[in-house]
Design an enzyme around this catalytic site. Structure first.
Site, PDB file in Angstrom:
ATOM      1  N   SER A   1       0.839  -1.206   0.000  1.00 49.11           N
ATOM      2  CA  SER A   1       0.000   0.000   0.000  1.00 49.11           C
ATOM      3  C   SER A   1       0.862   1.239   0.000  1.00 49.11           C
ATOM      4  O   SER A   1       1.768   1.372   0.832  1.00 49.11           O
ATOM      5  CB  SER A   1      -0.861   0.063   1.260  1.00 49.11           C
ATOM      6  OG  SER A   1      -1.642  -1.073   1.379  1.00 49.11           O
TER       7      SER A   1
ATOM      8  N   MET B   1      -0.108  -6.393   7.887  1.00 55.69           N
ATOM      9  CA  MET B   1      -0.994  -7.489   7.472  1.00 55.69           C
ATOM     10  C   MET B   1      -0.468  -8.240   6.247  1.00 55.69           C
ATOM     11  O   MET B   1      -1.240  -8.843   5.504  1.00 55.69           O
ATOM     12  CB  MET B   1      -2.386  -6.937   7.170  1.00 55.69           C
ATOM     13  CG  MET B   1      -3.023  -6.161   8.313  1.00 55.69           C
ATOM     14  SD  MET B   1      -4.634  -5.511   7.850  1.00 55.69           S
ATOM     15  CE  MET B   1      -4.910  -4.309   9.163  1.00 55.69           C
ATOM     16  N   SER B   2       0.828  -8.179   6.008  1.00 52.05           N
ATOM     17  CA  SER B   2       1.347  -8.823   4.786  1.00 52.05           C
ATOM     18  C   SER B   2       2.766  -9.325   5.014  1.00 52.05           C
ATOM     19  O   SER B   2       3.191  -9.510   6.157  1.00 52.05           O
ATOM     20  CB  SER B   2       1.346  -7.810   3.637  1.00 52.05           C
ATOM     21  OG  SER B   2       2.295  -6.786   3.871  1.00 52.05           O
TER      22      SER B   2
ATOM     23  N   TYR C   1      -6.002 -11.847   4.495  1.00 56.06           N
ATOM     24  CA  TYR C   1      -7.329 -11.415   4.961  1.00 56.06           C
ATOM     25  C   TYR C   1      -8.382 -11.397   3.853  1.00 56.06           C
ATOM     26  O   TYR C   1      -9.576 -11.281   4.129  1.00 56.06           O
ATOM     27  CB  TYR C   1      -7.268 -10.045   5.660  1.00 56.06           C
ATOM     28  CG  TYR C   1      -6.768  -8.887   4.817  1.00 56.06           C
ATOM     29  CD1 TYR C   1      -7.522  -8.373   3.770  1.00 56.06           C
ATOM     30  CD2 TYR C   1      -5.543  -8.303   5.088  1.00 56.06           C
ATOM     31  CE1 TYR C   1      -7.054  -7.310   3.012  1.00 56.06           C
ATOM     32  CE2 TYR C   1      -5.069  -7.243   4.340  1.00 56.06           C
ATOM     33  CZ  TYR C   1      -5.831  -6.750   3.299  1.00 56.06           C
ATOM     34  OH  TYR C   1      -5.369  -5.707   2.542  1.00 56.06           O
ATOM     35  N   GLU C   2      -7.955 -11.535   2.600  1.00 60.23           N
ATOM     36  CA  GLU C   2      -8.939 -11.511   1.507  1.00 60.23           C
ATOM     37  C   GLU C   2      -9.689 -12.838   1.397  1.00 60.23           C
ATOM     38  O   GLU C   2     -10.862 -12.857   1.016  1.00 60.23           O
ATOM     39  CB  GLU C   2      -8.251 -11.179   0.184  1.00 60.23           C
ATOM     40  CG  GLU C   2      -7.722  -9.746   0.154  1.00 60.23           C
ATOM     41  CD  GLU C   2      -6.945  -9.457  -1.125  1.00 60.23           C
ATOM     42  OE1 GLU C   2      -7.539  -9.473  -2.200  1.00 60.23           O
ATOM     43  OE2 GLU C   2      -5.721  -9.228  -1.030  1.00 60.23           O
TER      44      GLU C   2
ATOM     45  N   ASN D   1       1.369   5.010  10.411  1.00 59.92           N
ATOM     46  CA  ASN D   1       0.664   5.428  11.633  1.00 59.92           C
ATOM     47  C   ASN D   1       1.348   4.796  12.838  1.00 59.92           C
ATOM     48  O   ASN D   1       2.125   3.854  12.691  1.00 59.92           O
ATOM     49  CB  ASN D   1      -0.809   4.958  11.585  1.00 59.92           C
ATOM     50  CG  ASN D   1      -0.917   3.457  11.340  1.00 59.92           C
ATOM     51  OD1 ASN D   1      -0.856   2.999  10.193  1.00 59.92           O
ATOM     52  ND2 ASN D   1      -1.031   2.687  12.408  1.00 59.92           N
TER      53      ASN D   1
ATOM     54  N   HIS E   1      -3.666 -10.675  -0.079  1.00 54.79           N
ATOM     55  CA  HIS E   1      -3.467 -10.745   1.368  1.00 54.79           C
ATOM     56  C   HIS E   1      -4.248 -11.910   1.962  1.00 54.79           C
ATOM     57  O   HIS E   1      -5.316 -12.266   1.457  1.00 54.79           O
ATOM     58  CB  HIS E   1      -3.956  -9.446   2.030  1.00 54.79           C
ATOM     59  CG  HIS E   1      -3.159  -8.240   1.643  1.00 54.79           C
ATOM     60  ND1 HIS E   1      -3.377  -7.571   0.463  1.00 54.79           N
ATOM     61  CD2 HIS E   1      -2.151  -7.593   2.276  1.00 54.79           C
ATOM     62  CE1 HIS E   1      -2.528  -6.550   0.397  1.00 54.79           C
ATOM     63  NE2 HIS E   1      -1.765  -6.537   1.471  1.00 54.79           N
TER      64      HIS E   1
ATOM     65  N   ALA F   1       3.121  -1.173   4.036  1.00 45.82           N
ATOM     66  CA  ALA F   1       2.752  -0.123   4.983  1.00 45.82           C
ATOM     67  C   ALA F   1       2.586  -0.797   6.331  1.00 45.82           C
ATOM     68  O   ALA F   1       2.103  -1.923   6.409  1.00 45.82           O
ATOM     69  CB  ALA F   1       1.446   0.527   4.551  1.00 45.82           C
TER      70      ALA F   1
ATOM     71  N   HIS G   1      -7.872   2.858   6.467  1.00 49.59           N
ATOM     72  CA  HIS G   1      -7.174   2.537   5.217  1.00 49.59           C
ATOM     73  C   HIS G   1      -6.863   3.822   4.455  1.00 49.59           C
ATOM     74  O   HIS G   1      -5.770   3.978   3.898  1.00 49.59           O
ATOM     75  CB  HIS G   1      -8.031   1.580   4.375  1.00 49.59           C
ATOM     76  CG  HIS G   1      -7.325   1.078   3.159  1.00 49.59           C
ATOM     77  ND1 HIS G   1      -6.114   0.412   3.212  1.00 49.59           N
ATOM     78  CD2 HIS G   1      -7.640   1.154   1.849  1.00 49.59           C
ATOM     79  CE1 HIS G   1      -5.728   0.097   1.986  1.00 49.59           C
ATOM     80  NE2 HIS G   1      -6.630   0.536   1.140  1.00 49.59           N
TER      81      HIS G   1
ATOM     82  N   HIS H   1      -4.663  -1.021  -4.122  1.00 45.61           N
ATOM     83  CA  HIS H   1      -3.765  -2.116  -4.484  1.00 45.61           C
ATOM     84  C   HIS H   1      -3.950  -2.420  -5.963  1.00 45.61           C
ATOM     85  O   HIS H   1      -5.056  -2.706  -6.400  1.00 45.61           O
ATOM     86  CB  HIS H   1      -4.077  -3.379  -3.677  1.00 45.61           C
ATOM     87  CG  HIS H   1      -3.839  -3.235  -2.206  1.00 45.61           C
ATOM     88  ND1 HIS H   1      -4.185  -4.200  -1.306  1.00 45.61           N
ATOM     89  CD2 HIS H   1      -3.298  -2.230  -1.487  1.00 45.61           C
ATOM     90  CE1 HIS H   1      -3.865  -3.811  -0.080  1.00 45.61           C
ATOM     91  NE2 HIS H   1      -3.331  -2.611  -0.168  1.00 45.61           N
TER      92      HIS H   1
HETATM   93  N1  HPA Z   1      -1.720  -2.288  11.647  1.00 50.04           N
HETATM   94  C1  HPA Z   1      -1.703  -3.233  10.697  1.00 50.04           C
HETATM   95  N2  HPA Z   1      -1.408  -2.987   9.431  1.00 50.04           N
HETATM   96  C2  HPA Z   1      -1.116  -1.726   9.101  1.00 50.04           C
HETATM   97  C3  HPA Z   1      -1.109  -0.690  10.039  1.00 50.04           C
HETATM   98  C4  HPA Z   1      -1.425  -0.987  11.387  1.00 50.04           C
HETATM   99  O1  HPA Z   1      -1.449  -0.124  12.280  1.00 50.04           O
HETATM  100  N3  HPA Z   1      -0.783   0.450   9.376  1.00 50.04           N
HETATM  101  C5  HPA Z   1      -0.581   0.101   8.072  1.00 50.04           C
HETATM  102  N4  HPA Z   1      -0.781  -1.210   7.902  1.00 50.04           N
END
Ligand code: HPA
Length: 265
Positions: free
Chosen positions: A24, A202-203, A79-80, A226, A77, A107, A238, A55
């Site tokens: 991302s 998450m990846s 999660y998909e 973040n 991912h 990210a 997101h 994406h």
């Molecule tokens: N958590 C999980 N995945 C992320 C985050 C997060 O805070 N920021 C960007 N991808």
């Protein structure tokens, strides 16, 4: 035809040794490639069609200086679909095509106050918190793949030196994988920090496992979009991830371009 055959037919003289998977917010990097030639995943049998906004789903073949590079602009991912092996076929295809190095970007949420949003972190190890594997069902003793030096120390130290030379602040740290797609609770963020993680996302972890099983070297860079949940007042979303990544993408692209151009293979 297999995806490999499609690529060999389309690019008969290509010998890329470096593959890059973009996460991302890293889309600007794809714009920096020279002589780009694009193949949609939908023309590559077995390649996934990512469903997440922001994406992309193209393979781009091109050059950075004298390096031939293949970029996957999006990943599937866990999660998909719930499956951790969504990138197995693409990564194995790239290995079969000749790629020896897998560069991953993502990210991530920062767990360390000094690593503010916009910072870059070279992943030096990971924690597979959900203990999910893309290798479930593999046979043969190769499946018992060592995860020591999963993130190649040599590639990483060269990349760190390059960042330093450019005056770019880049950290090194441990990436913890949560499946998502929900963001973490503040308690989950505190736990990840206690067990030794510096960032969460998450990846990346499944892809690293697949690549190591294929005997590819891995270099992975996280862009902090973040602070982890509960560590700051900001809202996590997101959209926020994408906008923060956009703001930091110039440095990120600059660094990755340099790192790839100077890779010794
Ligand atoms: N958590 C999980 N995945 C992320 C985050 C997060 O805070 N920021 C960007 N991808």
């Amino acid at each position: 035809m297999t995806a490999l055959e499609v690529l060999q037919q389309r690019f008969p003289n290509a010998k890329p040794k470096i593959a890059v998977i973009l996460g991302s917010g890293w889309g600007d990097f794809a714009k920096a490639i020279e002589n780009p030639q694009t193949v949609s995943y939908k023309d590559l049998p077995g390649f996934p069609l990512p469903s997440v906004q922001g994406h992309a789903s193209d393979l781009i073949y091109g050059t950075f200086g004298d390096k031939e590079v293949v970029i996957l602009t999006g990943r599937k991912h866990t999660y998909e679909t719930g499956d951790a092996d969504g990138m197995k076929l693409p990564i194995r295809t790239l290995k079969a095509w000749g790629c020896e190095v897998l560069v991953q970007t993502n990210a991530a949420g920062s767990l360390r106050p000094f690593m503010q949003p916009g910072s870059l972190m070279m992943i030096n190890d990971h924690i597979n918190l959900p203990q999910r594997s893309p290798l479930i069902g593999e046979t043969g003793s190769e499946r018992f793949v060592s995860m020591v030096n999963a993130y190649d120390a040599d590639l990483r130290s060269k990349a760190m030196a390059m960042a330093k030379a450019q005056g770019l602040p880049v950290y090194e740290g441990v990436y913890a994988w949560y499946v998502g797609p929900q963001f973490e609770t503040p308690a989950e963020i505190r736990m990840a920090a206690i067990v030794g993680a510096d960032a969460v996302g998450m990846s990346t972890v499944p892809e690293t496992i697949i690549a190591r099983h294929s005997q590819m070297k891995v270099l992975a860079i996280s862009l902090m979009t973040n602070m982890g949940a509960g560590l700051s007042e900001e809202n996590i979303s997101h959209a926020h991830t994408l906008s923060q990544a956009q703001a930091a993408s110039e440095n990120a692209t600059k660094l990755l371009t340099q790192v790839i151009q100077n890779m010794t293979l």
